[in-house]
Design a protein around this motif. Sequence first.
Motif, PDB file in Angstrom:
ATOM      1  N   GLU A  94       0.828  -1.209   0.000  1.00  0.00           N
ATOM      2  CA  GLU A  94       0.000   0.000   0.000  1.00  0.00           C
ATOM      3  C   GLU A  94       0.868   1.267   0.000  1.00  0.00           C
ATOM      4  O   GLU A  94       0.698   2.156  -0.830  1.00  0.00           O
ATOM      5  CB  GLU A  94      -0.774  -0.092   1.312  1.00  0.00           C
ATOM      6  N   GLN A  95       1.800   1.333   0.931  1.00  0.00           N
ATOM      7  CA  GLN A  95       2.664   2.511   1.057  1.00  0.00           C
ATOM      8  C   GLN A  95       3.601   2.651  -0.134  1.00  0.00           C
ATOM      9  O   GLN A  95       3.890   3.752  -0.587  1.00  0.00           O
ATOM     10  CB  GLN A  95       3.480   2.458   2.355  1.00  0.00           C
ATOM     11  N   ALA A  96       4.102   1.537  -0.629  1.00  0.00           N
ATOM     12  CA  ALA A  96       4.996   1.575  -1.792  1.00  0.00           C
ATOM     13  C   ALA A  96       4.246   2.196  -2.973  1.00  0.00           C
ATOM     14  O   ALA A  96       4.781   3.047  -3.686  1.00  0.00           O
ATOM     15  CB  ALA A  96       5.480   0.171  -2.139  1.00  0.00           C
ATOM     16  N   LEU A  97       2.998   1.786  -3.153  1.00  0.00           N
ATOM     17  CA  LEU A  97       2.199   2.326  -4.269  1.00  0.00           C
ATOM     18  C   LEU A  97       2.013   3.832  -4.111  1.00  0.00           C
ATOM     19  O   LEU A  97       2.089   4.582  -5.083  1.00  0.00           O
ATOM     20  CB  LEU A  97       0.849   1.613  -4.346  1.00  0.00           C
ATOM     21  N   THR A  98       1.771   4.272  -2.890  1.00  0.00           N
ATOM     22  CA  THR A  98       1.606   5.707  -2.641  1.00  0.00           C
ATOM     23  C   THR A  98       2.893   6.467  -2.947  1.00  0.00           C
ATOM     24  O   THR A  98       2.874   7.492  -3.622  1.00  0.00           O
ATOM     25  CB  THR A  98       1.200   5.944  -1.170  1.00  0.00           C
ATOM     26  N   LEU A  99       4.030   5.951  -2.472  1.00  0.00           N
ATOM     27  CA  LEU A  99       5.306   6.646  -2.682  1.00  0.00           C
ATOM     28  C   LEU A  99       5.677   6.728  -4.157  1.00  0.00           C
ATOM     29  O   LEU A  99       6.358   7.661  -4.582  1.00  0.00           O
ATOM     30  CB  LEU A  99       6.426   5.941  -1.902  1.00  0.00           C
ATOM     31  N   LEU A 100       5.226   5.753  -4.937  1.00  0.00           N
ATOM     32  CA  LEU A 100       5.620   5.702  -6.355  1.00  0.00           C
ATOM     33  C   LEU A 100       4.581   6.326  -7.285  1.00  0.00           C
ATOM     34  O   LEU A 100       4.756   6.335  -8.508  1.00  0.00           O
ATOM     35  CB  LEU A 100       5.867   4.240  -6.770  1.00  0.00           C
ATOM     36  N   GLN A 101       3.503   6.836  -6.673  1.00  0.00           N
ATOM     37  CA  GLN A 101       2.359   7.352  -7.430  1.00  0.00           C
ATOM     38  C   GLN A 101       2.730   8.199  -8.654  1.00  0.00           C
ATOM     39  O   GLN A 101       2.227   7.973  -9.731  1.00  0.00           O
ATOM     40  CB  GLN A 101       1.515   8.222  -6.500  1.00  0.00           C
ATOM     41  N   ASP A 102       3.603   9.178  -8.421  1.00  0.00           N
ATOM     42  CA  ASP A 102       3.885  10.119  -9.508  1.00  0.00           C
ATOM     43  C   ASP A 102       5.188   9.827 -10.226  1.00  0.00           C
ATOM     44  O   ASP A 102       5.746  10.708 -10.878  1.00  0.00           O
ATOM     45  CB  ASP A 102       3.912  11.555  -8.947  1.00  0.00           C
ATOM     46  N   ARG A 103       5.678   8.609 -10.085  1.00  0.00           N
ATOM     47  CA  ARG A 103       6.945   8.288 -10.747  1.00  0.00           C
ATOM     48  C   ARG A 103       6.735   7.252 -11.843  1.00  0.00           C
ATOM     49  O   ARG A 103       6.472   6.094 -11.546  1.00  0.00           O
ATOM     50  CB  ARG A 103       7.955   7.728  -9.742  1.00  0.00           C
ATOM     51  N   PRO A 104       6.874   7.655 -13.092  1.00  0.00           N
ATOM     52  CA  PRO A 104       6.760   6.672 -14.165  1.00  0.00           C
ATOM     53  C   PRO A 104       7.982   5.757 -14.186  1.00  0.00           C
ATOM     54  O   PRO A 104       9.088   6.203 -13.858  1.00  0.00           O
ATOM     55  CB  PRO A 104       6.671   7.526 -15.432  1.00  0.00           C
ATOM     56  N   ARG A 105       7.784   4.519 -14.556  1.00  0.00           N
ATOM     57  CA  ARG A 105       8.861   3.521 -14.669  1.00  0.00           C
ATOM     58  C   ARG A 105       9.838   3.543 -13.494  1.00  0.00           C
ATOM     59  O   ARG A 105      11.052   3.668 -13.678  1.00  0.00           O
ATOM     60  CB  ARG A 105       9.626   3.714 -15.981  1.00  0.00           C
ATOM     61  N   PRO A 106       9.337   3.447 -12.269  1.00  0.00           N
ATOM     62  CA  PRO A 106      10.239   3.505 -11.114  1.00  0.00           C
ATOM     63  C   PRO A 106      11.123   2.265 -11.011  1.00  0.00           C
ATOM     64  O   PRO A 106      10.714   1.169 -11.388  1.00  0.00           O
ATOM     65  CB  PRO A 106       9.280   3.576  -9.923  1.00  0.00           C
ATOM     66  N   LYS A 107      12.316   2.488 -10.513  1.00  0.00           N
ATOM     67  CA  LYS A 107      13.213   1.360 -10.233  1.00  0.00           C
ATOM     68  C   LYS A 107      13.098   1.017  -8.749  1.00  0.00           C
ATOM     69  O   LYS A 107      13.229   1.890  -7.886  1.00  0.00           O
ATOM     70  CB  LYS A 107      14.651   1.733 -10.574  1.00  0.00           C
TER      71      LYS A 107
END
Length: 293
Positions: free
Chosen positions: A104-117
């Motif tokens: 859940e938190q990972a999804l929130t942190l990555l919300q605005d990052r396309p193609r995150p590593k």
Amino acid sequence: MRVDKTLRAARDRLRHAGIAPDEARLEAEILLCASLRRERAWLYAWPEARLNTEQARQFEAAIQRRMAGAPVAYITGQREFWSLNFAVTPAALIPRADTEQLVEQALTLLQDRPRPKVLELGTGSGCISCALASERPDAVILANDISHSALAIAEGNIRDLRLDNIEISPGNWFEGITQRFDLILSNPPYIASGDPHLQRGDLPAEPGIALASGESGLDAITHIVENAPDYLRADGWLLFEHGHDQGKAARALLRQRGYRRIATRRDLAGNERVSLGCRPESSATPPAAPARR
Ligand code: GLN
């Protein structure tokens, strides 16, 4: 014997073996479903159906293993996490509902990052990386583990779920890692080595290295907090699960290392369960091979 009578008898035996009354019935149903290869609704639709000899034999063996302390998930060989089905064996921790908070938190942190590593440390069955990959097919995920037998399970789960954006590699925490990531996450071992909790429920059957971490339980978390900045991009996040009573200690470790925007989130039961922080400003040191665990 009929399905309904079989279930009642099994429930009573599990209760006598010390399993909580409200869990005994559910466990009997899950084990019977596995022996019959049916969904739970089928048990209610066909209470008068009869088990054949092979089904009865399999179910009896399952009940006996359960009475001897084997976790249900290790008997059926599977457990649901994030509404996905995962194969599990004693080589890896059984996925827990609490850990969905990490996803859940990972999804929130990555919300605005396309193609995150993303780097997942100590992936075990692979459930966290798989859940994340299923939600973010554009993410590029590297998942590692010190245990080769755990990685074999993870590899099978990644294949079964047809996820093509997770790479796995053997390694002890940051060992062999040479890139920088938008997010590093982990459900590391965090139970104090002397904690009596280790002797209860399913825990004695699970791999000790996935559960216990030194006298305070904080050895792995300390190592991860200390070293993660060297593997994070400038605005990268560290996110990890911890014990219900370790929120304060986790935040203190993050603060000491200079992380920014430190926070702790609670699980569904209301316990502090995951903490996070953004990479410290000054962390220009290139990735170096860590010496110890
Ligand atoms: N939350 C688990 C338990 O207490 C432990 C998981 C872990 O150590 N990472 O049962």
